[in-house]
Design an enzyme around this catalytic site. Structure first.
Site: not given
Ligand SMILES: *Cc1c(COP(=O)(O)O)cnc(C)c1O
Length: 390
Positions: A180, A208, A240
Site C-alpha cells: 500500500s 490495491h 479503494k
Molecule cells: C486500506 C487497506 C486495508 C483496510 O481496509 P479498510 O476497508 O479501509 O479498513 C487493508 N489492507 C490494505 C493493504 C489496505 O491498503
C-alpha cells in the site's frame, strides 16, 4: 492536569517533536481529482479512488435508490436480522466474478483482516508476514496468539527458511498483493509455490489490486494469470478502486462457512447498510461496462513514469497507481507536502510508523479521472521543488 492528561500531552508533544504528528484537514468537496480546501481548489494526488467510482453518477444513483428501498441502518448484525437480500446478492456476485465457491462481505478491510487471521490461527500455529504488510494484517497476526514472525520484503528465500525452521500445527503466510505504501506487487506465483512446498496456507490482501490489475480488473491473481480459486484465502477491499466501503474475502465454501461462525469482527458488528451493498454492486458492474477507466489509468501511470524519469524523479519500481517518491526525512516530506499544497497539489506526507524509519515519502496516487496535463503539471512542480531543495 490529571495523570491521564499529562500522559496524553507528553505523547503528543513527543510525536510533534519528531515531525510525526498527524493533522486532519477538512475538505469541502466529495472525493475527486479536484478538492476544495479552505476556499482553494487543489489537485488531489493521494486518494485510493483509482477508477473514479467514489462519486460516479451510477454508483450514487444505486445508493440513493437502495436507501429508498432499504432505509439507512441495517439495525443488527448479519447473524441476527441485518443480512439483507442486497448483501447476499453482493456476495454471490463477487464469488461468481472471481470464479470461487463463496465470498463474505465485512464492514471494513481492517476488520476483515484481523477477523480472518484471528479466526484461523491460535497458539499452536505460526503466522509469517511480509514486513511491509498493512497494519491490519500485522495486528491480526499479533492478536491471534499464534507464533508471529515477519520476513524481509518480498524475499521468498527468507520466508522459505523461516517456514522450514518453525514447528507449528498450522502455518499461514500473509502478504499484501500490492504494497500500500510502495506500490510494488508481491510475487504471487512464488508465494503459492512456497506455501505448497511447506504445507502452509496463504492469505493475500488485494486492497490495491482489485479493480485495477488484470484485464478485467480482477486483481493481482488475474495479473499473474492465476485463477482465484487457486488462492486459498483472497481478501480485497471495496473502499479503494471500487469506491464504496467495506471488504470481502473469497474462497471455498468451507472457508466462508467457518468465518461466519468464528470471525469475531464479522459476528459482533452491525451489518453494513444495504444501500452500500447496492452501490457496490453498481460499481462492480462498471468494471465491465467502463473498462476504459482501467485502460486510461494504466496509460496515465505509464505517462507519469516516463515524464517523471525524464525529470529525474527517483520513482520506486511500481506499475500500479501507487507511485511514491521516497524522501527519507519526515520533516522534509512535510515541507514538500506543504510546498506542493501552495502550488495547488494535495499529496500527503507518509511518515513512520506507517512506513519504516527514515523512509518518509510522498505517496502519489493516480486516478482514471486525472488528465495528462494535470500529471504534467505535477511532474513540473515536483521537479522544481526537488531541484531547489538540493
Ligand atoms: C486500506 C487497506 C486495508 C483496510 O481496509 P479498510 O476497508 O479501509 O479498513 C487493508 N489492507 C490494505 C493493504 C489496505 O491498503
Amino acid at each position: 492536569m490529571t495523570a491521564l492528561n499529562t500522559f496524553l500531552s507528553q505523547a503528543l508533544q513527543e510525536r510533534a517533536a519528531n515531525n510525526l504528528l498527524r493533522v486532519r484537514q477538512q475538505v469541502d468537496s466529495p472525493c475527486g481529482v479536484t478538492l476544495q480546501w479552505q476556499g482553494k481548489s487543489l489537485l488531489n494526488f493521494c486518494s485510493n479512488d483509482y477508477l473514479g467510482h467514489a462519486n460516479h453518477p451510477l454508483v450514487k444513483k444505486a445508493f440513493v435508490d437502495a436507501s429508498e428501498t432499504w432505509g439507512v441502518g441495517s439495525g443488527a448484525s448479519h447473524l441476527i436480522s441485518g443480512h439483507s437480500r442486497e448483501h447476499q446478492a453482493l456476495e454471490d456476485e463477487l464469488a461468481a466474478m472471481l470464479g470461487v465457491e463463496a465470498a463474505l462481505v465485512f464492514s471494513t478491510g481492517f476488520m476483515a483482516n484481523t477477523g480472518i487471521i484471528s479466526a484461523l490461527m491460535s497458539a499452536p500455529d505460526a503466522v509469517f508476514e511480509d514486513r511491509l504488510n498493512h497494519a491490519s494484517l500485522l495486528d491480526g497476526g499479533l492478536q491471534s496468539g499464534a507464533r508471529f514472525s515477519r520476513y524481509a520484503h518480498n524475499d521468498i528465500d527468507a520466508l522459505s527458511s523461516k517456514l522450514a525452521r518453525v514447528e507449528a500445527r498450522h502455518k499461514l503466510i500473509v502478504s499484501d498483493a500490492v504494497f500500500s505504501m510502495d506500490g510494488d506487487i508481491a510475487p504471487l506465483p512464488e508465494l503459492l509455490a512456497c506455501a505448497e512446498q511447506h504445507d502452509a496456507w496463504l492469505m493475500i490482501d488485494d486492497a490495491h489490486g482489485f479493480g485495477v490489475l488484470g484485464e478485467k480488473g480482477l486483481g493481482a491473481p488475474e495479473h499473474f494469470a492465476i485463477a482465484h480459486k487457486r488462492m486459498p484465502i483472497y481478501m480485497a477491499t471495496l473502499g479503494k478502486a471500487i469506491g464504496t466501503f467495506g471488504a470481502f474475502v473469497a474462497g471455498s465454501r468451507e472457508l466462508i462457512d467457518y468465518l461466519v461462525q468464528f470471525a469475531r469482527p464479522y459476528v459482533y458488528t452491525t451489518a453494513m447498510p444495504a444501500a452500500i451493498a447496492a452501490a457496490t454492486r453498481a460499481s462492480l458492474s462498471l468494471l465491465q461496462t467502463e473498462s476504459w477507466r482501467r485502460e486510461k489509468l494504466h496509460e496515465l501511470i505509464a505517462h507519469f513514469r516516463r515524464c517523471g524519469e525524464q525529470a529525474g524523479l527517483s520513482l520506486m519500481p511500481s506499475i500500479t497507481p501507487i507511485q511514491p517518491l521516497l524522501v527519507g526525512d519526515s520533516e522534509k516530506a512535510l515541507r514538500l507536502s506543504a510546498a506542493l499544497r501552495e502550488k495547488g497539489f494535495w499529496i500527503s506526507a507518509i511518515r513512520p510508523p506507517t512506513v519504516p524509519e527514515n523512509s518518509a515519502r510522498l505517496r502519489i496516487t493516480l486516478s482514471a479521472e486525472h488528465r495528462v496535463e494535470q500529471i504534467d503539471a505535477l511532474v513540473d512542480a515536483l521537479h522544481e521543488l526537488l531541484s531547489s531543495e538540493t
